[in-house]
Scaffold this motif. Structure first.
Motif, PDB file in Angstrom:
ATOM      1  N   ALA A  83       0.834  -1.209   0.000  1.00 39.47           N
ATOM      2  CA  ALA A  83       0.000   0.000   0.000  1.00 39.47           C
ATOM      3  C   ALA A  83       0.863   1.251   0.000  1.00 39.47           C
ATOM      4  O   ALA A  83       0.568   2.222  -0.707  1.00 39.47           O
ATOM      5  CB  ALA A  83      -0.940  -0.006   1.209  1.00 39.47           C
ATOM      6  N   GLU A  84       1.943   1.256   0.769  1.00 41.31           N
ATOM      7  CA  GLU A  84       2.810   2.446   0.847  1.00 41.31           C
ATOM      8  C   GLU A  84       3.459   2.756  -0.484  1.00 41.31           C
ATOM      9  O   GLU A  84       3.503   3.908  -0.899  1.00 41.31           O
ATOM     10  CB  GLU A  84       3.872   2.270   1.931  1.00 41.31           C
ATOM     11  N   PHE A  85       3.996   1.732  -1.147  1.00 42.97           N
ATOM     12  CA  PHE A  85       4.601   1.948  -2.459  1.00 42.97           C
ATOM     13  C   PHE A  85       3.548   2.385  -3.474  1.00 42.97           C
ATOM     14  O   PHE A  85       3.737   3.349  -4.200  1.00 42.97           O
ATOM     15  CB  PHE A  85       5.275   0.665  -2.976  1.00 42.97           C
ATOM     16  N   SER A  86       2.443   1.633  -3.546  1.00 46.47           N
ATOM     17  CA  SER A  86       1.447   1.902  -4.595  1.00 46.47           C
ATOM     18  C   SER A  86       0.860   3.305  -4.475  1.00 46.47           C
ATOM     19  O   SER A  86       0.575   3.941  -5.489  1.00 46.47           O
ATOM     20  CB  SER A  86       0.345   0.843  -4.587  1.00 46.47           C
ATOM     21  N   PHE A 115      -1.494   6.918  -8.727  1.00 38.13           N
ATOM     22  CA  PHE A 115      -2.438   8.031  -8.629  1.00 38.13           C
ATOM     23  C   PHE A 115      -2.993   8.204  -7.216  1.00 38.13           C
ATOM     24  O   PHE A 115      -4.131   8.613  -7.044  1.00 38.13           O
ATOM     25  CB  PHE A 115      -3.598   7.852  -9.606  1.00 38.13           C
ATOM     26  N   GLY A 116      -2.209   7.854  -6.191  1.00 38.21           N
ATOM     27  CA  GLY A 116      -2.657   7.982  -4.812  1.00 38.21           C
ATOM     28  C   GLY A 116      -3.471   6.799  -4.318  1.00 38.21           C
ATOM     29  O   GLY A 116      -3.846   6.743  -3.151  1.00 38.21           O
ATOM     30  N   ASN A 117      -3.751   5.832  -5.193  1.00 40.32           N
ATOM     31  CA  ASN A 117      -4.492   4.636  -4.803  1.00 40.32           C
ATOM     32  C   ASN A 117      -3.582   3.674  -4.040  1.00 40.32           C
ATOM     33  O   ASN A 117      -2.373   3.655  -4.265  1.00 40.32           O
ATOM     34  CB  ASN A 117      -5.048   3.924  -6.041  1.00 40.32           C
ATOM     35  N   THR A 118      -4.176   2.877  -3.162  1.00 39.30           N
ATOM     36  CA  THR A 118      -3.405   1.899  -2.405  1.00 39.30           C
ATOM     37  C   THR A 118      -3.850   0.487  -2.755  1.00 39.30           C
ATOM     38  O   THR A 118      -5.047   0.198  -2.854  1.00 39.30           O
ATOM     39  CB  THR A 118      -3.543   2.102  -0.887  1.00 39.30           C
ATOM     40  N   VAL A 119      -2.861  -0.378  -2.939  1.00 41.10           N
ATOM     41  CA  VAL A 119      -3.088  -1.786  -3.241  1.00 41.10           C
ATOM     42  C   VAL A 119      -3.046  -2.578  -1.945  1.00 41.10           C
ATOM     43  O   VAL A 119      -2.153  -2.374  -1.120  1.00 41.10           O
ATOM     44  CB  VAL A 119      -1.995  -2.311  -4.203  1.00 41.10           C
ATOM     45  N   GLU A 120      -3.999  -3.473  -1.782  1.00 39.13           N
ATOM     46  CA  GLU A 120      -4.001  -4.410  -0.657  1.00 39.13           C
ATOM     47  C   GLU A 120      -4.107  -5.810  -1.250  1.00 39.13           C
ATOM     48  O   GLU A 120      -5.050  -6.098  -1.985  1.00 39.13           O
ATOM     49  CB  GLU A 120      -5.196  -4.158   0.262  1.00 39.13           C
ATOM     50  N   VAL A 121      -3.121  -6.661  -0.948  1.00 39.73           N
ATOM     51  CA  VAL A 121      -3.099  -8.016  -1.482  1.00 39.73           C
ATOM     52  C   VAL A 121      -3.041  -8.992  -0.322  1.00 39.73           C
ATOM     53  O   VAL A 121      -2.123  -8.940   0.496  1.00 39.73           O
ATOM     54  CB  VAL A 121      -1.879  -8.246  -2.408  1.00 39.73           C
ATOM     55  N   GLU A 122      -4.019  -9.882  -0.247  1.00 35.94           N
ATOM     56  CA  GLU A 122      -3.970 -10.963   0.726  1.00 35.94           C
ATOM     57  C   GLU A 122      -3.023 -12.011   0.156  1.00 35.94           C
ATOM     58  O   GLU A 122      -3.299 -12.575  -0.913  1.00 35.94           O
ATOM     59  CB  GLU A 122      -5.370 -11.533   0.942  1.00 35.94           C
ATOM     60  N   PRO A 123      -1.881 -12.275   0.809  1.00 34.03           N
ATOM     61  CA  PRO A 123      -0.785 -13.029   0.206  1.00 34.03           C
ATOM     62  C   PRO A 123      -1.007 -14.540   0.108  1.00 34.03           C
ATOM     63  O   PRO A 123      -0.316 -15.336   0.746  1.00 34.03           O
ATOM     64  CB  PRO A 123       0.403 -12.696   1.113  1.00 34.03           C
ATOM     65  N   ARG A 124      -1.972 -14.930  -0.742  1.00 33.99           N
ATOM     66  CA  ARG A 124      -2.217 -16.361  -0.960  1.00 33.99           C
ATOM     67  C   ARG A 124      -3.149 -16.533  -2.157  1.00 33.99           C
ATOM     68  O   ARG A 124      -3.887 -15.602  -2.521  1.00 33.99           O
ATOM     69  CB  ARG A 124      -2.854 -16.988   0.271  1.00 33.99           C
ATOM     70  N   LEU A 125      -3.103 -17.701  -2.766  1.00 34.18           N
ATOM     71  CA  LEU A 125      -4.061 -18.006  -3.826  1.00 34.18           C
ATOM     72  C   LEU A 125      -5.473 -17.916  -3.263  1.00 34.18           C
ATOM     73  O   LEU A 125      -5.739 -18.395  -2.159  1.00 34.18           O
ATOM     74  CB  LEU A 125      -3.828 -19.414  -4.375  1.00 34.18           C
ATOM     75  N   GLY A 126      -6.363 -17.292  -3.996  1.00 33.24           N
ATOM     76  CA  GLY A 126      -7.732 -17.118  -3.528  1.00 33.24           C
ATOM     77  C   GLY A 126      -7.914 -15.941  -2.590  1.00 33.24           C
ATOM     78  O   GLY A 126      -9.030 -15.637  -2.187  1.00 33.24           O
ATOM     79  N   LEU A 182      -8.060  -2.329  -4.353  1.00 28.82           N
ATOM     80  CA  LEU A 182      -7.428  -1.050  -4.658  1.00 28.82           C
ATOM     81  C   LEU A 182      -8.350   0.022  -4.115  1.00 28.82           C
ATOM     82  O   LEU A 182      -9.528   0.069  -4.463  1.00 28.82           O
ATOM     83  CB  LEU A 182      -7.246  -0.889  -6.175  1.00 28.82           C
ATOM     84  N   ARG A 183      -7.812   0.855  -3.230  1.00 29.56           N
ATOM     85  CA  ARG A 183      -8.602   1.920  -2.606  1.00 29.56           C
ATOM     86  C   ARG A 183      -8.183   3.273  -3.157  1.00 29.56           C
ATOM     87  O   ARG A 183      -7.005   3.508  -3.414  1.00 29.56           O
ATOM     88  CB  ARG A 183      -8.425   1.904  -1.093  1.00 29.56           C
ATOM     89  N   ILE A 196       0.961   4.445 -15.127  1.00 25.34           N
ATOM     90  CA  ILE A 196       1.187   3.774 -13.844  1.00 25.34           C
ATOM     91  C   ILE A 196       2.541   3.075 -13.835  1.00 25.34           C
ATOM     92  O   ILE A 196       3.340   3.223 -12.903  1.00 25.34           O
ATOM     93  CB  ILE A 196       0.046   2.771 -13.547  1.00 25.34           C
ATOM     94  N   LEU A 197       2.821   2.294 -14.893  1.00 25.49           N
ATOM     95  CA  LEU A 197       4.078   1.550 -14.946  1.00 25.49           C
ATOM     96  C   LEU A 197       5.285   2.479 -15.075  1.00 25.49           C
ATOM     97  O   LEU A 197       6.336   2.222 -14.481  1.00 25.49           O
ATOM     98  CB  LEU A 197       4.039   0.544 -16.101  1.00 25.49           C
TER      99      LEU A 197
END
Length: 172
Positions: free
Chosen positions: A30-33, A38-49, A54-55, A134-135
């Motif tokens: 989230a801090e990097f993203s 564009f100020g949005n934060t990524v949250e990834v639950e670290p597992r398949l499923g 993105l907030r 973004i990239l």
């Protein structure tokens, strides 16, 4: 949902003077993203499923999805569903895949956006204008410590195409 039901319609590869681990952290933190997305934060639950979220800068849900591939620091694939009424129903889910590969002293980051049905170039114009910004900002942040400042909104042709399909968007 499975990876093989999606056909890539947009693919970008960039080379970044970094390590696979730093690129992975930028894509999943989230801090990097917040700095390059564009100020949005990524949250990834670290597992398949697991959940992918993105907030917006104010904390509102903008994108939700599911982790379909999780192989740090090599591959992340998530469904990427914009939180606009009727969008997913009419356009189907989107798959965003990041492949990270060490290439000499650099990392090749390949990002693809896939869909489970054909979509018009007008509909795809949103991602095709947003992803390069973004990239590029992610690359700048990792290489210089400073993200790019790119002021971009959804392309009018995409908003018009969505409106013609009867999909209400925040701007329509």
């Amino acid at each position: 949902m499975s990876l093989d039901q999606f056909q890539p319609l947009t693919v970008y590869s960039i080379y970044i003077a970094s390590t696979p681990e730093k690129v992975w952290e930028a894509l999943t933190s989230a801090e990097f993203s917040r700095q390059y997305f564009f100020g949005n934060t990524v949250e990834v639950e670290p597992r398949l499923g697991g959940a992918f979220i993105l907030r917006t800068p104010d904390g509102a849900l903008h994108i939700s999805g599911e982790v379909l591939a999780y192989d740090p620091p090599r591959k992340l694939a998530v469904t990427f569903n914009v939180n606009w009424p009727e969008l997913i129903e009419k356009l189907g889910p989107t798959l965003v895949t990041y492949d990270i590969e060490q290439v000499g002293d650099a990392v090749r980051l390949t990002m693809s956006e896939g869909h489970d049905r054909p979509l018009s170039d007008d509909i795809l114009s949103g991602g095709r204008s947003g992803w390069p910004a973004i990239l590029s900002s992610l690359k700048s942040l990792l290489e210089t410590g400073k993200p790019l400042v790119v002021n971009l909104g959804p392309p009018q042709r995409m908003l018009d195409a969505l409106k013609a399909m009867g999909i209400k968007t925040p701007s329509a």
